[in-house]
Design a protein around this motif. Sequence first.
Motif, mmCIF file in Angstrom:
data_model
loop_
_atom_site.group_PDB
_atom_site.id
_atom_site.type_symbol
_atom_site.label_atom_id
_atom_site.label_comp_id
_atom_site.label_asym_id
_atom_site.label_seq_id
_atom_site.Cartn_x
_atom_site.Cartn_y
_atom_site.Cartn_z
ATOM 1 N N MET A 1 -24.201 16.526 38.073
ATOM 2 C CA MET A 1 -23.951 15.868 39.364
ATOM 3 C C MET A 1 -24.487 14.435 39.359
ATOM 4 O O MET A 1 -23.905 13.534 39.942
ATOM 5 C CB MET A 1 -24.604 16.697 40.463
ATOM 6 N N GLN A 2 -25.618 14.256 38.671
ATOM 7 C CA GLN A 2 -26.246 12.931 38.729
ATOM 8 C C GLN A 2 -25.472 11.879 37.917
ATOM 9 O O GLN A 2 -25.585 10.701 38.180
ATOM 10 C CB GLN A 2 -27.693 13.009 38.224
ATOM 11 N N SER A 3 -24.680 12.343 36.900
ATOM 12 C CA SER A 3 -24.002 11.374 36.018
ATOM 13 C C SER A 3 -23.026 10.504 36.819
ATOM 14 O O SER A 3 -22.973 9.298 36.662
ATOM 15 C CB SER A 3 -23.269 12.107 34.901
ATOM 16 N N ASP A 4 -22.266 11.157 37.722
ATOM 17 C CA ASP A 4 -21.333 10.366 38.524
ATOM 18 C C ASP A 4 -21.919 10.086 39.908
ATOM 19 O O ASP A 4 -21.209 10.044 40.901
ATOM 20 C CB ASP A 4 -19.984 11.072 38.622
ATOM 21 N N ASN A 6 -23.118 7.425 41.340
ATOM 22 C CA ASN A 6 -22.672 6.232 42.069
ATOM 23 C C ASN A 6 -21.274 6.382 42.653
ATOM 24 O O ASN A 6 -20.889 5.646 43.545
ATOM 25 C CB ASN A 6 -22.711 5.011 41.152
ATOM 26 N N SER A 7 -20.506 7.345 42.116
ATOM 27 C CA SER A 7 -19.124 7.473 42.604
ATOM 28 C C SER A 7 -19.015 8.417 43.799
ATOM 29 O O SER A 7 -17.948 8.631 44.338
ATOM 30 C CB SER A 7 -18.232 7.981 41.464
ATOM 31 N N LEU A 8 -20.160 9.008 44.221
ATOM 32 C CA LEU A 8 -20.125 9.956 45.351
ATOM 33 C C LEU A 8 -19.802 9.219 46.654
ATOM 34 O O LEU A 8 -20.197 8.073 46.843
ATOM 35 C CB LEU A 8 -21.468 10.678 45.482
ATOM 36 N N VAL A 29 -31.254 11.254 44.167
ATOM 37 C CA VAL A 29 -30.936 12.515 44.860
ATOM 38 C C VAL A 29 -29.741 12.281 45.777
ATOM 39 O O VAL A 29 -29.689 11.280 46.486
ATOM 40 C CB VAL A 29 -32.132 13.000 45.727
ATOM 41 N N ALA A 30 -28.785 13.213 45.715
ATOM 42 C CA ALA A 30 -27.653 13.164 46.662
ATOM 43 C C ALA A 30 -27.788 14.350 47.608
ATOM 44 O O ALA A 30 -27.859 15.495 47.165
ATOM 45 C CB ALA A 30 -26.339 13.237 45.893
#
Length: 928
Positions: A1-4, A6-8, A29-30
């Motif tokens: 989840m952390q790899s993308d 910035n695209s969230l 953290v998202a």
Amino acid sequence: MQSDFNSLDTKQNILIKGAQLNNLKNIDVALPRKQLIVITGLSGSGKSSLAFGTLFAEGQRRYVESLSSYARQFLGRLNKPKVDYIKGIAPAIAIEQKVNTVNARSTVGTSTEIYDYIKLLFARIGKTYSPISGIEVKKHSVTDVVNYIKTLNEGDRYLLLAPIKLEEGRTLENKLKVLLQQGFARILDNGETLRLDEIELVDDLGKELFIVIDRIVIRHDEDFYNRIADAIDIAFYEGKGQLFIENVADNSRIEFSNKFEADGITFLEPNVHLFSFNNPYGACPKCDGYGNTIGIDEDLVFGNTSLSVFDGAIFPWKGETMDYFRQQLVNNAYKFDFPIHKPFYELTDDQKNLLWTGNKYFTGLTDFFKELEEKSYKIQNRVMLSRYRGKTKCNLCNGRRLRAEANYVKIDNKSISDLVDLPIIKLIAFFQQLELNEYDQQVAKRLLVEINNRLQFLDQVGLNYLTLNRNSSTLSGGESQRINLATSLGSSLVGSMYILDEPSIGLHSKDSERLITVLNKLRDLGNTVIVVEHDEDIMKAADMIVDIGPEAGSFGGELVAQGTFNEILKADSLTGKYLSGRLEIEVPKKRRKYKNFVEVKGARENNLKNIDVVFPLDCLTVVTGVSGSGKSTLVKKILHPALQKELFGTGEKPGQFSSLAGSYKHIQSIEYVDQNPIGKSSRSNPISYIKAYDEIRDLFAKQNLSKIRNYQPKHFSYNVDGGRCEQCKGEGTVTIEMQFMADVHLECDACNGKRFKKEILEVQFDGHNINDILNLTVDDAITFFTKNDLTKIVNKIKPLQDVGLGYVKLGQSSSTLSGGEAQRIKLATFLTHGLTKEKVLFIFDEPTTGLHFHDIKKLLQSFNALIEKGHSVIVIEHNLDLIKCADYIVDIGPEGGENGGQLIAFGTPEEIVKNKNSETGKYLKEKL
């Protein structure tokens, strides 16, 4: 989840990039929006830094940025949280657990704002009733009179009359002349109309005279109504608030008055201030709205309520001289059927009141004390009075805080004081069954919605046993927090971010289920609900869990797992291992047997129902029960002060109980460990509290540079002048007072928050100055001092590590510590000094507050260490992991408030589980 990461999408997520506050290790953290998220991890892993220090601080900073330039002139210096960026953030509301120190007038009603709405309701639709005849007091307006005229038949003839009232110093002759000059033409005397310009002898006139304001022939059209309204206005003015309408045909009269009076009394018109005890207009004049005054304290007069009047329940009437008053009552009691052999606590309210008022057969206590006061020139009378003086319920308002006139106003036959004395569960029923006429319904509609909503929230967070008149200062930390939660729920914001700090504190597992419903409701409104929590039930209910770790302090601050409850079960984190059962808090192989015990007989303070309770000693005894069942009353108000008085002759006055029994004489001291902050000043910190700072200051004073400069140990203290920074007085921060907003604490720019003068910081030990040492965590400090062979300091700090506080900084300000942390620092102090030979009874109030499963394990080891040294431990607790390790459980219940206060079960956890009546037993079954 952390790899993308910035695209969230920031519409769906709150993105925290590179959080570095305190021990956070640059984490991303998202957090999904509009979900219930639990942030968990060991104590000190960085949960609060992420939730409050980063997320809430940024939400608050952005809000402040939107304020006027006046407020913002201070905020150029408001530090941004240490984070690269936060996107998708919503307005933030934080509900923290603070042990509320509030003003003496604050009540549950005022702090939840329910009382404000009820005040408005009474001011708008309350009806005033005369205390003499019970009739409703009304005043008439011009509209009321016009509406009456509209009901009369067209063409009928009437007179509009105003009574003639003479002003002081005026003669009737004089008055009539003035009326003539004002343009009035006629007066009515004894049913006869006389022209003012034809009256010759004033003495011939009767006593009751009226001015004829207008002669009316009834018509039903707008012009007529407008003309008559003006005439009515004049009639009210001339008649000093009174007018009559007389039917010419039969001389019948109807009176109207615009004065608010009945039975010869003028009443106060209801307004909001009349119902406010925080306002001099509405507050009881005797107690100023506090509800109590200094007077004769009933608890001192009837010191032992298990005694009967015959056996000496009335303490002042003991001894040879005063026994006369007791004899007087005892010998005459049969004449008015008074039970002199019944224990005082079993008497009815009327019988108790009779002891104060007295009657023709005996002198009551009120007159008895009055007589003493009248003869207070005698020293023995002054001594006697001082013995029974104390805070007592105000006898003018009966503890209800308002002036008497406020209680003449009623809705559905209940005054505002009647309502605030009802438990919330009964208050909910009252408002749901309230029937109003159509007009009142329209006026009250909006208010009733607010009142009902807020009462429902209090019920849902498990506080339905409280009354609105209950003083805020008597609430526990958990109750205060749930009141804040209910208040926030009451404002029903949408699209906000709620950040809660362990709302499950002080909640029995039974109540936790209701709390989860409330949190879900908050989320379903469209809010993001973020909860810092260790409670297993709340984790199961969460949409997402964020696990911070792996350990605490400098070994924490990383995102170790994130996902649903089932995903966390598989994670390789401490939380995952405990939740899945790979690690566990073991149930003890065998329970300790007890020889010594203390028994409280006849406990009946607050809601306790005259119960006898045995507390085993020399082992781990846990007191359980739902919130409000009476646990704290039993332990804090009765057991602790009663033992203190019995063993050492000092201490607070215990609550109502009959006697103590058992074998407890070997106890040499009692330590009550609560969650109040350590130290009063913001300069107090863990290391000075456990008395290890003295050693460290001595160490720095022995360094060569100190000797050359002649520095003493006091130069390394920030409590006295000498070495501390002069500008911030060793606080490290300066406080800026902001009008209308909370004060802002900013880092001191003279010492940059280091608290000491520059030259003091030049003294170093092994490359560390005094500020560096104070910024070490307990774990790091132990490593540092062990490396330098300073065993004495290590031994003093070690207990902090043993109770799971290895992550706390040595010099951390006590104001930043949670209630649970403060409590564990106190425990560590006892562990350092616990090597003494004297036998101590330790009483803990919810010591698992803020503890992860792994920390509870450490806490239990500390308890066992104390018990092995021969001490006794009694704990008030709801945490099932601690309860299952108890040697004995005392279970109070079954419900909270009026329906609580009974001893439901007593015995080992295995015995409690078999007890069908015990709520605790139902939930404990799974753990065993």
